[in-house]
Every structure is written in C-alpha cells, then in structure tokens.
Design an enzyme around this catalytic site. Structure first.
Site, PDB file in Angstrom:
ATOM      1  CB  CYS A  74      -0.899  -0.009   1.241  1.00  6.44           C
ATOM      2  SG  CYS A  74      -1.879   1.487   1.485  1.00  6.44           S
ATOM      3  CB  CYS A 194      -2.777   4.049  -5.360  1.00 10.06           C
ATOM      4  SG  CYS A 194      -3.989   3.157  -4.348  1.00 10.06           S
TER       5      CYS A 194
END
Length: 251
Positions: A74, A194
């Site tokens: 992440c 992302c």
C-alpha cells in the site's frame, strides 16, 4: 532457509497485484494477505491513524502466522508508516512502495509526467524525496485519484474488463476525468502511485490511446522482495508446499 510465510497487507484488494507479481517470481513461498477493507480507504486518513492500522496489521501477521517478512502493499501505508514499522519491529524486514517517478522521469520525452496517487502518498517523505532527487528536470503533475480506490474495492476481485457495458462505461468516465487533463498537458508517462490503480490499468491505457506509457510498480516490488529473501537466507526450502491465506477485515 525458512518455510514461514511472507505477509502482505493493504487497505483492501489493491495490493493483490503486488501479491500476484511476487508469486510469479517466488512460486514456492507461502503467503498471508490482509485486506483491511473495513478501514478502506487509507488515503484520506491522518498519518497517526494509518500508523496505528499498519501496526495492527503487522502484529496480526506476526502473532497469528509468524511471518518472516512483510510487504506493505500500500503506497499510503508505506508513506505514513514504513519508518515506524522498521524501527518498531526490527530486525524484521519490510518491503515498501513508492511511486515509480524515477523511471518515468528518466524515460519521458516530453518532460511531463503524470502521477496518480492518494493524498496520503503525495504527503509522504518517500514521494517528496524521490521527486526532488530524480524529477528535477521534468514537470510532474500530481493528481489525487482517491475515487479509483473505491471503484476497485467495488469490483471485489472481478476484472474491470468483465463488467457489464453500462458499469464499465461509468468506470471509464471516472478514469477519463483524471487522465484526459494529463494527456492535454502533454504527459507521456503516467505513474500509478497506488496499488489499487493497476486493477484499472486497461481502462487507463484505453483513455491514454497509446500516447502515454502507464507505469506501475508490481514487478519491481516483487524483485526487491525476492532479493531481500535471498540476501537474508529466508527463502523457502526446495520442495516446500506453498500455502496462501487471504483475510478481509470487512464482510
């Protein structure tokens, strides 16, 4: 040699692209993946809260599964928490992520690079340092695309290409609103900052119409994870039976 699993966590389904790339490179490794979907998205949360959630995920991967290495799959959690995690749980190895600004800047011919990420990633040290070091000679257009996270979570593991036509068209419209301004500005590289965003890569490439290369970090992160396992002597024994556990914190 170490047969313990490699741990992964993300705010949701996004990091599965990192997990898949890792298994292509290290098929003999066992893994545990936590999708913290109950707290998704991370991108608009305060840093202190992201650190708390990252610590909770790490403690679960260690306490329940005895993971030998953890991949913070992440970008937002890496930006907010990787330094804390490495200090708190030393000497446990952590692999983090950062937007691939360096290769994009080095390869850009127009001198304009678009970066799609969450607000949390753009506010992190790793992004700022990478941009300042490697993108001094290019224009970087930072675009917050938190809504992409929501769309990927709503897929719930489905491929965007398999959506019904009306639903696909709605997702494409959302992507266009972010990508078309980058194309109009002359960007020839689009960095996906992302881990949720690669799940929409085919739509992003469609909107870019071959005028910009879409760059995402999955393979680079997998290579780094494999290197660290080998360097530390943590690779799974030959012939070990790999097992994979997937956990969601939501329903």
């Amino acid at each position: 040699m170490n047969a313990a699993p490699v741990g992964f966590f993300d705010s949701g389904y996004g990091g599965l692209c990192i997990h898949a790339a890792f298994l292509r490179r290290c098929p003999g490794e066992s893994t545990v993946y936590i999708a913290d979907s109950a707290n998704c998205p991370y991108g608009n949360r305060p840093s202190a809260e992201i650190i708390r959630l990252s610590e909770e995920n790490t403690r679960r991967l260690l306490g329940e599964f005895g993971c030998k290495m953890i991949v913070v799959a992440c970008n937002t959690a890496t930006a907010a928490a990787i330094d804390f995690l490495r200090e708190k749980f030393a000497p446990l190895p952590f692999i983090g992520l950062e937007p691939a600004v360096k290769p994009a800047a080095l390869k850009s011919k127009t001198g304009i690079v678009g970066v799609l990420a969450t607000a949390g990633t753009f506010g992190g040290r790793l992004y700022r340092e990478t941009k300042d070091k490697f993108a001094k000679d290019v224009t970087v257009i930072a675009t917050v695309a938190d809504e992409f996270v929501t769309e990927v979570e709503n897929l719930r593991g489905r491929r965007v290409e398999d959506l019904p036509a009306d639903e696909y068209s709605r997702v494409e419209d959302i992507v266009r609103r972010k990508i078309e301004p980058l194309m109009a500005a002359g960007a020839d590289k689009i960095v996906l900052g992302c881990t949720h965003f690669p799940h929409l890569k085919s739509v992003i490439e469609k909107v870019a119409s071959g005028k910009a290369e879409v760059i995402e970090p999955s393979e680079a992160v997998a290579r780094q994870a494999a290197r660290v396992l080998a360097k530390l002597g943590l690779e799974a024994p030959d012939g070990a039976s790999a097992k994979h556990v997937f956990i969601s914190t939501s329903d």
